[in-house]
Design a protein around this motif. Structure first.
Motif, PDB file in Angstrom:
ATOM      1  N   GLY A  87      38.382 -37.258 -10.479  1.00  0.00           N
ATOM      2  CA  GLY A  87      37.072 -37.738 -10.894  1.00  0.00           C
ATOM      3  C   GLY A  87      36.844 -37.685 -12.385  1.00  0.00           C
ATOM      4  N   ALA A 129      36.046 -32.571  -9.559  1.00  0.00           N
ATOM      5  CA  ALA A 129      34.720 -33.182  -9.463  1.00  0.00           C
ATOM      6  C   ALA A 129      34.617 -34.084  -8.244  1.00  0.00           C
ATOM      7  CB  ALA A 129      34.418 -33.974 -10.734  1.00  0.00           C
ATOM      8  N   ALA A 130      35.711 -34.729  -7.876  1.00  0.00           N
ATOM      9  CA  ALA A 130      35.690 -35.609  -6.701  1.00  0.00           C
ATOM     10  C   ALA A 130      35.469 -34.794  -5.425  1.00  0.00           C
ATOM     11  CB  ALA A 130      36.989 -36.404  -6.610  1.00  0.00           C
ATOM     12  N   TRP A 133      31.859 -33.756  -5.290  1.00  0.00           N
ATOM     13  CA  TRP A 133      31.044 -34.876  -4.819  1.00  0.00           C
ATOM     14  C   TRP A 133      31.073 -34.952  -3.290  1.00  0.00           C
ATOM     15  CZ3 TRP A 133      33.412 -38.832  -2.055  1.00  0.00           C
ATOM     16  CH2 TRP A 133      32.543 -39.829  -1.609  1.00  0.00           C
ATOM     17  N   LYS A 136      29.101 -32.281  -1.509  1.00  0.00           N
ATOM     18  CA  LYS A 136      27.646 -32.404  -1.642  1.00  0.00           C
ATOM     19  C   LYS A 136      27.059 -33.501  -0.756  1.00  0.00           C
ATOM     20  CE  LYS A 136      27.076 -30.442  -6.208  1.00  0.00           C
ATOM     21  NZ  LYS A 136      26.630 -30.685  -7.586  1.00  0.00           N
ATOM     22  N   GLU A 137      27.924 -34.331  -0.172  1.00  0.00           N
ATOM     23  CA  GLU A 137      27.433 -35.371   0.728  1.00  0.00           C
ATOM     24  C   GLU A 137      26.854 -34.713   1.978  1.00  0.00           C
ATOM     25  OE1 GLU A 137      27.466 -39.023   0.399  1.00  0.00           O
ATOM     26  OE2 GLU A 137      27.446 -38.086  -1.573  1.00  0.00           O
TER      27      GLU A 137
END
Length: 148
Positions: A87, A129-130, A133, A136-137
């Motif tokens: 990311g 970071a990916a 992400w 956090k979904e």
């Protein structure tokens, strides 16, 4: 020359016994009788040490697999992990998906849709970071590979 300890006033020990103060009283505002003991927790140590899992489901919902004894091979997982997407600003997410699709298109398993294999493998293809992400979904919010 006087030292600090010599300059202190020597006081005689107190002649009166110390005053006994009433012990601290704890009141239980939500119980009618403060002398009633709560029931003992009957869970085992293993149960007490388990972290709660409610609300911590993965974002990706893997469809039910009807094939017998299906599992992802370590070699395929390693192949996907060799080129992970982090990311970073200079990384191309489209190139990552193209590579991921190329790798997963080489695998065929009877009674297991390729979309299910992609959903299972995708978390192994991201990091940094990916991965943050994805974590956090909302739980169970990704249910298909194609997004239909």
């Amino acid at each position: 020359m006087r030292t600090r300890s010599q300059s202190r006033e020597q006081r005689p020990p107190p002649e009166e016994p110390p005053v006994i103060i009433e012990p601290l009283r704890i009141e239980y505002p939500f119980q009618e009788d403060p002398h009633v003991e709560p029931m003992a927790d009957t869970r085992t140590m293993a149960q007490l040490l388990q972290a709660p899992t409610e609300g911590y489901e993965d974002a990706i919902l893997i469809p039910e697999i009807v094939a017998n004894n299906f599992e992802l091979r370590h070699g395929l997982i390693n192949l996907v992990q060799n080129k992970q997407f982090f990311g970073h600003d200079k990384e191309d997410p489209h190139a990552h998906i193209r590579y991921f699709n190329k790798i997963t298109s080489t695998m065929r398993v009877p009674n297991v849709p390729i979309a299910t294999i992609k959903l299972m493998l995708f978390p192994f293809s991201i990091e940094g970071a990916a991965r943050i992400w994805l974590e956090k979904e909302p739980p169970r919010s990704i249910q298909t590979w194609d997004g239909h």
